[in-house]
Every structure is written in C-alpha cells, then in structure tokens.
Write a protein that holds these residues in place. Structure first.
Motif, PDB file in Angstrom:
ATOM      1  N   LYS A 189       0.811  -1.215   0.000  1.00 56.31           N
ATOM      2  CA  LYS A 189       0.000   0.000   0.000  1.00 56.31           C
ATOM      3  C   LYS A 189       0.847   1.268   0.000  1.00 56.31           C
ATOM      4  N   LEU A 190       2.155   1.124   0.196  1.00 56.94           N
ATOM      5  CA  LEU A 190       3.021   2.294   0.182  1.00 56.94           C
ATOM      6  C   LEU A 190       3.109   2.879  -1.231  1.00 56.94           C
ATOM      7  N   GLU A 191       2.986   4.169  -1.330  1.00 56.02           N
ATOM      8  CA  GLU A 191       3.176   4.869  -2.595  1.00 56.02           C
ATOM      9  C   GLU A 191       4.503   5.620  -2.525  1.00 56.02           C
ATOM     10  N   VAL A 192       5.544   4.982  -3.039  1.00 58.56           N
ATOM     11  CA  VAL A 192       6.888   5.542  -2.945  1.00 58.56           C
ATOM     12  C   VAL A 192       7.027   6.711  -3.917  1.00 58.56           C
ATOM     13  N   PRO A 193       7.453   7.871  -3.447  1.00 60.94           N
ATOM     14  CA  PRO A 193       7.642   9.026  -4.336  1.00 60.94           C
ATOM     15  C   PRO A 193       8.576   8.696  -5.496  1.00 60.94           C
ATOM     16  N   GLU A 194       8.381   9.396  -6.615  1.00 60.62           N
ATOM     17  CA  GLU A 194       9.114   9.093  -7.837  1.00 60.62           C
ATOM     18  C   GLU A 194      10.622   9.261  -7.696  1.00 60.62           C
ATOM     19  N   ASN A 195      11.054  10.122  -6.796  1.00 54.31           N
ATOM     20  CA  ASN A 195      12.489  10.363  -6.661  1.00 54.31           C
ATOM     21  C   ASN A 195      13.157   9.432  -5.645  1.00 54.31           C
ATOM     22  N   MET A 196      12.441   8.375  -5.229  1.00 51.78           N
ATOM     23  CA  MET A 196      12.980   7.457  -4.219  1.00 51.78           C
ATOM     24  C   MET A 196      13.057   6.029  -4.719  1.00 51.78           C
ATOM     25  N   THR A 197      14.082   5.322  -4.229  1.00 49.69           N
ATOM     26  CA  THR A 197      14.199   3.872  -4.390  1.00 49.69           C
ATOM     27  C   THR A 197      14.434   3.297  -3.003  1.00 49.69           C
ATOM     28  N   ILE A 198      13.611   2.333  -2.595  1.00 50.91           N
ATOM     29  CA  ILE A 198      13.740   1.744  -1.260  1.00 50.91           C
ATOM     30  C   ILE A 198      14.401   0.364  -1.371  1.00 50.91           C
TER      31      ILE A 198
END
Length: 211
Positions: free
Chosen positions: A138-147
């Motif tokens: 359900k997490l919506e990771v921002p476009e400028n991030m890689t987890i």
C-alpha cells in the motif's frame, strides 16, 4: 575516548551465511547508486539509511554517580511512548526526523512524503530494514525514491542506529518525563545539540505530527 577519535566496540560473532547476505546486499546498494547516477547525471544522488525508534516517559535505568548513603530509587514502568522516524546520509551527515505516534504503513507513507518535500530535487536511495510497514504494497513511494532493504538481524548495516544510541545517551539517560509532550521537546532539543556539539558537519531537520 571521543575526544581522541576513538569509540568503544564489542566483538560480535557472525555466521558465514549472514556475512554473505550482508556482502550481497551491500553490493546491491552500491550497484543501485551507480546505476541511478548514470541515469540522472544532472541530479544529486543521496544514499540514506532509515529506521524508527521509540522514546518513552520512563527510560531504562543506567549507572550514575551518587553520594554515599543515597538510596537508589525504584524503577517503575509507564507504558507511554512516542515514535520517531529518521533518515541519515552518512556521507554528509544530513538527516531528517519526524516524530509520529505509531509505526505502521500510514505513518511510513507520511514520512516518505515529508522526506520527499525535504529533498524534492534529489534522487534518494533509502535503505531500511524489513519491517512490514517498510514493505507494504500500500506504500506509494515518491518518484524520486528507491527503497532497498537490509537482511534480517543486521542492525550494524544501518548507521542511523548510532544516532538512536546517542539520542538515548545524551537526552534520556535516567530521565522521567511527566508528559509525552516533554518527551517530544527533549527529542527536538537533543537533535539540535548534535548540530552544535558534533565535531563533524551535521545538518538535521525535525518535524512533529500530531494525530
């Protein structure tokens, strides 16, 4: 020790497979940063390490000096605490902290959104552990991030653990707080002292979310 650039360390036994897992993940992190740098040559790539910690009204008792004859106080337990999400970039010392009541997907999403607002023009590689709210679909990771995630039971791979230790040592040693608001104030004050007292360049931002 700190004045002379030394620190205390404890030797830890390490299983060969665990060492292999750490090496594989470290290489994965390095490869990801290198690839993103090639793909985004006009932007800054930040390798950041993220984690959460809980701070309560009554903290674990530590040894302290006292005059002879003083009776040691009984250490009571009050189950009231506050959570802090944090991220640090080891190469620069820059960091961002967010005080939130809970550790769940909703709060993790809020933290990622605030982190994006803090570094909107940079590409962030955020390394964290395998907590369920770090991996939630359900997490919506921002476009400028890689987890990316470190292997289980490898806190030594996450430099922010050292910040949590310093926070507890400098701001919460043998302390009792009458309210959670005072706990939050102490958190913010202690992080602010890092900027003043740390011999390295250290920059941090702190925000508080009230539910």
């Amino acid at each position: 020790l700190k004045r002379h650039g030394w620190r205390k360390v404890m030797l830890r036994a390490k299983h060969p497979k665990k060492a292999d897992d750490e090496a594989i993940e470290a290489q994965k992190i390095s490869d990801t940063v290198r690839l993103l740098a090639i793909q985004n040559q006009t932007k800054r790539i930040r390798l950041m390490f993220q984690d959460e910690a809980g701070f309560g009204r009554i903290n674990k008792a530590k040894r302290a000096g006292a005059k002879e004859g003083i009776v040691r106080a009984f250490h009571a337990t009050i189950f009231a605490n506050i959570g802090m999400y944090g991220v640090v970039e080891p190469m620069t010392g820059e960091s961002f902290f967010l005080v939130i009541p809970y550790c769940n997907t909703k709060c993790m999403q809020l933290f990622l959104n605030r982190l994006h607002d803090e570094f909107p023009n940079d590409i962030l590689v955020v390394v964290c552990d395998g907590a369920t709210w770090h991996k939630s679909s359900k997490l919506e990771v921002p476009e400028n991030m890689t987890i990316l995630h470190i292997p289980p039971y490898t806190p030594e791979m996450n430099p922010i653990e050292q910040i949590w230790r310093e926070l507890r040592t400098q701001g919460f040693r043998n302390e009792v707080f009458s309210t959670l608001e005072k706990v939050v104030n102490r958190l913010c004050e202690t992080i602010a002292t890092f900027q003043k007292n740390n011999h390295q360049h250290y920059s941090s931002a702190v925000d508080v979310v009230h539910f």
